[in-house]
Design a protein around this motif. Structure first.
Motif, PDB file in Angstrom:
ATOM      1  N   ALA A  44       0.831  -1.209   0.000  1.00  0.00           N
ATOM      2  CA  ALA A  44       0.000   0.000   0.000  1.00  0.00           C
ATOM      3  C   ALA A  44       0.863   1.255   0.000  1.00  0.00           C
ATOM      4  CB  ALA A  44      -0.924  -0.008   1.217  1.00  0.00           C
ATOM      5  N   LEU A  45       1.930   1.236   0.778  1.00  0.00           N
ATOM      6  CA  LEU A  45       2.827   2.395   0.823  1.00  0.00           C
ATOM      7  C   LEU A  45       3.446   2.651  -0.547  1.00  0.00           C
ATOM      8  CD1 LEU A  45       3.894   4.416   2.926  1.00  0.00           C
ATOM      9  CD2 LEU A  45       5.837   2.881   3.283  1.00  0.00           C
ATOM     10  N   ALA A  46       3.841   1.574  -1.223  1.00  0.00           N
ATOM     11  CA  ALA A  46       4.403   1.728  -2.571  1.00  0.00           C
ATOM     12  C   ALA A  46       3.366   2.309  -3.521  1.00  0.00           C
ATOM     13  CB  ALA A  46       4.898   0.373  -3.076  1.00  0.00           C
ATOM     14  N   PHE A  47       2.149   1.809  -3.446  1.00  0.00           N
ATOM     15  CA  PHE A  47       1.091   2.287  -4.336  1.00  0.00           C
ATOM     16  C   PHE A  47       0.788   3.758  -4.078  1.00  0.00           C
ATOM     17  CE2 PHE A  47      -3.446   3.016  -5.202  1.00  0.00           C
ATOM     18  CZ  PHE A  47      -3.509   2.645  -6.538  1.00  0.00           C
ATOM     19  N   LEU A  48       0.632   4.138  -2.801  1.00  0.00           N
ATOM     20  CA  LEU A  48       0.279   5.514  -2.480  1.00  0.00           C
ATOM     21  C   LEU A  48       1.401   6.491  -2.816  1.00  0.00           C
ATOM     22  CD1 LEU A  48      -1.474   4.988   0.989  1.00  0.00           C
ATOM     23  CD2 LEU A  48      -2.562   5.687  -1.149  1.00  0.00           C
ATOM     24  N   SER A  49       2.640   6.024  -2.743  1.00  0.00           N
ATOM     25  CA  SER A  49       3.768   6.937  -2.944  1.00  0.00           C
ATOM     26  C   SER A  49       3.784   7.537  -4.345  1.00  0.00           C
ATOM     27  CB  SER A  49       5.089   6.207  -2.677  1.00  0.00           C
ATOM     28  OG  SER A  49       5.375   5.264  -3.698  1.00  0.00           O
ATOM     29  N   ALA A  61      -4.519  15.535   0.874  1.00  0.00           N
ATOM     30  CA  ALA A  61      -5.178  14.397   1.527  1.00  0.00           C
ATOM     31  C   ALA A  61      -4.395  13.109   1.301  1.00  0.00           C
ATOM     32  CB  ALA A  61      -6.608  14.258   0.998  1.00  0.00           C
ATOM     33  N   ALA A  62      -3.909  12.900   0.075  1.00  0.00           N
ATOM     34  CA  ALA A  62      -3.129  11.692  -0.211  1.00  0.00           C
ATOM     35  C   ALA A  62      -1.835  11.671   0.590  1.00  0.00           C
ATOM     36  CB  ALA A  62      -2.827  11.623  -1.707  1.00  0.00           C
ATOM     37  N   SER A  63      -1.251  12.836   0.805  1.00  0.00           N
ATOM     38  CA  SER A  63       0.013  12.896   1.541  1.00  0.00           C
ATOM     39  C   SER A  63      -0.176  12.566   3.010  1.00  0.00           C
ATOM     40  CB  SER A  63       0.637  14.287   1.391  1.00  0.00           C
ATOM     41  OG  SER A  63       0.897  14.572   0.025  1.00  0.00           O
ATOM     42  N   THR A  64      -1.315  12.909   3.565  1.00  0.00           N
ATOM     43  CA  THR A  64      -1.579  12.525   4.954  1.00  0.00           C
ATOM     44  C   THR A  64      -2.003  11.060   5.057  1.00  0.00           C
ATOM     45  OG1 THR A  64      -3.833  13.391   4.724  1.00  0.00           O
ATOM     46  CG2 THR A  64      -2.180  14.860   5.652  1.00  0.00           C
ATOM     47  N   LEU A  65      -2.671  10.545   4.020  1.00  0.00           N
ATOM     48  CA  LEU A  65      -3.118   9.153   4.027  1.00  0.00           C
ATOM     49  C   LEU A  65      -1.952   8.181   4.086  1.00  0.00           C
ATOM     50  CD1 LEU A  65      -5.550   7.207   3.785  1.00  0.00           C
ATOM     51  CD2 LEU A  65      -5.282   7.340   1.293  1.00  0.00           C
ATOM     52  N   VAL A  66      -0.796   8.582   3.565  1.00  0.00           N
ATOM     53  CA  VAL A  66       0.351   7.683   3.516  1.00  0.00           C
ATOM     54  C   VAL A  66       0.834   7.320   4.916  1.00  0.00           C
ATOM     55  CG1 VAL A  66       2.259   9.359   3.479  1.00  0.00           C
ATOM     56  CG2 VAL A  66       2.418   7.282   2.114  1.00  0.00           C
ATOM     57  N   ALA A  67       0.423   8.090   5.925  1.00  0.00           N
ATOM     58  CA  ALA A  67       0.819   7.774   7.294  1.00  0.00           C
ATOM     59  C   ALA A  67       0.167   6.484   7.796  1.00  0.00           C
ATOM     60  CB  ALA A  67       0.453   8.927   8.222  1.00  0.00           C
ATOM     61  N   VAL A  68      -0.937   6.059   7.154  1.00  0.00           N
ATOM     62  CA  VAL A  68      -1.648   4.868   7.645  1.00  0.00           C
ATOM     63  C   VAL A  68      -0.827   3.588   7.481  1.00  0.00           C
ATOM     64  CG1 VAL A  68      -3.724   3.452   7.365  1.00  0.00           C
ATOM     65  CG2 VAL A  68      -3.883   5.954   7.311  1.00  0.00           C
ATOM     66  N   GLY A 128       8.244  11.486  10.367  1.00  0.00           N
ATOM     67  CA  GLY A 128       6.890  11.264   9.880  1.00  0.00           C
ATOM     68  C   GLY A 128       5.934  12.359  10.304  1.00  0.00           C
ATOM     69  N   LEU A 129       6.060  12.826  11.543  1.00  0.00           N
ATOM     70  CA  LEU A 129       5.180  13.891  12.019  1.00  0.00           C
ATOM     71  C   LEU A 129       5.434  15.195  11.270  1.00  0.00           C
ATOM     72  CD1 LEU A 129       5.279  13.193  15.876  1.00  0.00           C
ATOM     73  CD2 LEU A 129       3.390  12.754  14.292  1.00  0.00           C
ATOM     74  N   THR A 130       6.693  15.533  11.037  1.00  0.00           N
ATOM     75  CA  THR A 130       6.970  16.752  10.267  1.00  0.00           C
ATOM     76  C   THR A 130       6.546  16.579   8.816  1.00  0.00           C
ATOM     77  OG1 THR A 130       9.260  16.015   9.919  1.00  0.00           O
ATOM     78  CG2 THR A 130       8.849  17.507  11.769  1.00  0.00           C
ATOM     79  N   GLY A 131       6.546  15.330   8.320  1.00  0.00           N
ATOM     80  CA  GLY A 131       6.043  15.079   6.972  1.00  0.00           C
ATOM     81  C   GLY A 131       4.568  15.372   6.858  1.00  0.00           C
TER      82      GLY A 131
END
Length: 827
Positions: free
Chosen positions: A294-299, A322-329, A367-370
């Motif tokens: 999933a991380l690869a796909f979202l990136s 929104a997609a950039s925050t979703l990658v944290a999941v 990750g938090l600063t991201g």
């Protein structure tokens, strides 16, 4: 045959030659992996020295340590070295060295391709280092934004060194990615289904697929920018129908996935080392695999968040935010799985564990600063400040270097066969950890106060002096820690005492062999029925050494291993690898000559070098042919298997699939650029350019169809045992007609420097023409084998490989002709 006799026989077969000749001719994965790791470490040290020069310059206001022009070269080369010459090659080296050992096989799928990729990496890296030492390094930043990197603002060859050197290095990355994908899917121990693969193999597979999808856009962008600099093709000139934003799109289509390409291998190391240090099994194996995918796909859907300040429409800003925050999941899933593994286990505070703890602390901050910079209003304020630089280093250094140091100390006993005697590593950890956080927490602070990144000096009254001085001192403390790690490893290699085979009590296969490992890895190919086979059967190592499994009886000088069904791990075919050869370094040198000819503007060198590339490639393929059909072979344990080259889908077919996948991404990126310029360029396409030619279009479509149909008929004929002569002849005729049609269109592309439309048409048709030429060469080789007949008659696998490339060439030719011939009617 007893274990000692088997060891001696296999060592004779698989070992490299002694001395320097062995270095340039070895194709053994352990040798290539070690060389990758060594050279990547040297580049890391070079990048570290450049970082110290940057911090020295910024330690005081109005510093005169280096001139601004030199400073620009330093920070450009620091980013370039760390991103292109250290991080990805270090992963490649670790994967090349470890994967066959983890997967229970004797080598990677294409030993010579590994060597070729390594030498391309070395030659490309040396090209960039030479530029730096000669004062010819680029000074436009490691992202090379035009128009700053265009010939008007960056005259000379500085930017060309970057464009050509980095593209050359990326050839190595693509080669390694193809190697890794095919090796993981097809070269595993029998019984090792996808569900039983070591977790590091999953991470390596996902990373390699990301490289195949992420690197082609940058390769295309580098080619287009070099064409603009060398010949004036205006792809990025707004006044001539181009756009500098096209470069940013192509670059960040690579650049943001690159962050995860760097992180995922490090996460694979964490997932491998952490359970062993916690003395338990990994919690949530399937969830972690799903999270990595999933991380690869979202990136690949986040690249525009690097462009929030370029005037993106509000709907686009909202989507990519929104997609950039979703990658944290998916990242959070992995972190919680690791914490759960620690919770259920009994952790030991070893040196690898210290680096894992350091990773948790630094990567969570990164990750938090991201997430912060993914929020558009904050990004507008922090964009291009030192805050972003600090965030990048927390993600990359904290998320990559700390885990890789954990992996270094974890696999060091396997690598050397020794146990640590000195305890310098613990002191080095604390220096690195404290120095790193001191340096980059301060950079977060000064970035929020407004300090821009990529500046050579700052005013004394800005209030940044004390913070920058603290950051610089901390950076030097970190550098001392890194130097101590290097010293510790050197002492370990030279002075440490002999250790036990499996000091950590791990359960994966790399610990089921003598240490340091023999050139052949496994005396017999084991059967696997568990994710930790050594933990399930502690006697497994002895059974392997006694030859109780597959291929336990060496035959002559043959380097043998097995391929398996990609999903189930069922034994499928016998593979005979080629021996040591200087062909890879010769082919890499010929490839480098083509790049060098483009760099120094001696263009007649390029076709000459490409002729050598073609000749050496044909020699490469011809040297691996097998004269006769050998039938089923006894591989041990009462099992008969065909040779892989006699199957319908040989390893060469699998490699072609993945290489063409990367090629398709590059072609898709070219179409993306064509469509993007169409939307932003005024008067696109100009009506006077490239009117419709029914003759060219009809010839191209008929030729493409004939080539595809001819190879399909040839494949059917070979599968029936009949000569494929008619099909091959039809395919050759079709390819020739296609080349003629493309050449006719190419001559009508117009003035290539007057407007970006003509230049884009030229590149699209030239791309199709190059692939048609490749199909012509491969089909001609197939025709030669057909003409010879008898024992040299093509196998189904040969025809299927040529068919893949010819079908792709036909597809590219047809779509390129349609897109260009009808463009004036779609305005």
């Amino acid at each position: 045959m007893n274990a000692l006799a088997r060891h001696r026989a296999l060592s004779r077969i698989w070992s490299s030659e002694p001395g320097w000749r062995g270095v340039i001719s070895t194709v053994n994965h352990s040798d290539i992996g070690r060389m990758f790791l060594l050279v990547a470490t040297l580049f890391f040290l070079i990048g570290g020295v450049l970082a110290m020069l940057i911090r020295t310059q910024l330690a005081t206001p109005h510093s005169a340590f280096v001139a601004p022009a030199i400073y620009d070269q330093i920070f450009t080369m620091h980013g370039t070295v760390m991103m292109f010459l250290f991080a990805i090659p270090l992963f490649e080296g670790a994967a090349v060295y470890l994967l066959p050992k983890l997967l229970g096989t004797r080598d990677l799928a294409y030993p010579r391709l590994s060597a070729y990729g390594f030498w391309c990496y070395v030659f490309g890296g040396l090209m960039l280092v030479f530029a730096m030492l000669a004062g010819l390094a680029p000074d436009s930043g490691w992202f090379m934004y035009p128009p700053l990197s265009s010939s008007a603002h960056s005259p000379g060859v500085n930017a060309d060194f970057w464009l050509i050197g980095v593209t050359f290095v990326e050839v190595s990355a693509i080669a390694a990615a193809v190697e890794i994908c095919v090796s993981i899917l097809k070269f595993r121990a029998p019984g090792m289904s996808l569900d039983l693969m070591p977790i590091f193999a999953w991470y390596a597979l996902v990373t390699a697929l990301m490289i195949l999808m992420g690197f082609p856009p940058l390769i295309l962008g580098s080619i287009l920018l070099e064409l603009e600099r060398a010949f004036g093709f205006p792809f990025f000139e707004s006044a001539l129908g181009g756009s500098p934003l096209l470069w940013q799109h192509l670059f960040w289509l690579f650049g943001h996935p690159e962050v995860y390409i760097i992180f995922l291998p490090a996460a694979g190391v964490i997932s491998t080392v952490l359970p062993v240090m916690a003395r338990t099994r990994l919690l949530g194996y399937r969830w972690i695999v799903a999270a990595a995918v999933a991380l690869a796909f979202l990136s690949f859907g986040l690249w525009v968040h690097h462009m929030f300040a370029t005037g993106i429409p509000h709907m686009g800003l909202a989507f990519f935010s929104a997609a950039s925050t979703l990658v944290a999941v998916p990242t959070g899933i992995q972190i919680f799985a690791w914490l759960g593994t620690l919770w259920k286990g009994q952790p030991r505070l070893t040196l690898p564990m210290l680096y894992i703890i350091g990773f948790f602390f630094t990567f969570v901050i990164g990750g938090l600063t991201g997430v912060m910079v993914a929020i558009v209003p904050f990004d507008w304020q922090a964009h291009d400040t030192a805050f972003v630089t600090a965030h990048l280093h927390y993600v990359l250094f904290g998320g990559f270097v700390f885990p890789m140091l954990a992996g270094l100390y974890y696999w060091l006993p396997q690598f050397t066969g020794r146990k640590r005697f000195f305890r310098i590593g613990e002191m080095a950890f604390w220096l690195i950890f404290l120095g790193f956080n001191g340096a980059f927490l301060a950079m977060h602070w000064v970035g929020l106060l407004g300090q821009r990144r990529r500046i050579a000096w700052y005013p004394e009254d800005a209030g940044w002096t004390e913070i920058n001085l603290m950051s610089s001192i901390s950076a030097f403390i970190m550098a001392i820690g890194v130097a101590m790690v290097v010293f510790d490893i050197a002492l370990h290699a030279l002075l440490a005492i002999r250790g036990s085979r499996n000091p950590w009590g791990a359960g994966t296969l790399e610990w089921a062999m003598p240490t340091p490992p023999a050139a052949y890895n496994f005396a017999s190919i084991p059967i696997v029925g568990d994710r930790e086979p050594l933990a399930k059967d502690p006697a497994l190592a002895n059974k392997i050494a006694r030859g109780e499994y597959f291929l336990g009886a060496p035959r002559g000088d043959l380097r043998e291993t097995l391929t398996v069904d990609a999903a189930s791990g069922r034994p499928e075919a016998l593979v005979i690898f080629p021996g040591n050869s200087t062909l890879p370094i010769a082919l890499a040198a010929a490839t480098g000559a083509a790049f060098l000819g483009a760099l120094i503007r001696v263009y007649w060198v390029i076709p000459l070098a490409l002729l050598f590339v073609v000749g050496l490639s044909l020699r490469w393929g011809w040297s691996q042919r097998q004269a006769t059909h050998s039938g089923l072979q006894n591989v041990g344990r009462a099992t008969l298997l065909p040779q892989a080259i006699e199957t319908d889908r040989s390893p060469g077919w699998w490699g072609s699939v993945f290489l063409l996948g990367a090629d398709t991404v590059l072609y898709g990126s070219l179409f993306f650029g064509y469509a993007f310029l169409w939307t932003v360029g005024p008067n696109w396409p100009p009506p006077q350019w490239l009117s419709l030619s029914i003759l060219e279009l009809a010839l191209g479509l008929i030729g493409a169809a004939a080539a595809a149909v001819g190879l399909q008929a040839a494949a059917r004929a070979v599968s029936r045992g009949s000569p494929p002569s008619l099909g091959v002849l039809l395919a050759l005729t079709g390819v020739a007609i296609t080349i003629a049609a493309l050449a006719m269109t190419l001559t009508r592309a117009g003035q290539l420097t007057d407007y970006a439309y003509g230049a884009t048409i030229f590149v699209m048709i030239a791309y199709a023409l190059i692939h048609a030429a490749i199909a012509a060469i491969m089909t001609s080789s197939l025709a030669y084998r057909t003409w010879r007949g008898g024992a040299a008659r093509p196998r189904t696998s040969n025809v299927n490989i040529v068919r893949l490339w010819t079908d792709y060439a036909a597809f590219v030719a047809a779509t390129s002709l349609i897109a260009t011939q009808f463009s004036s009617y779609l305005t």
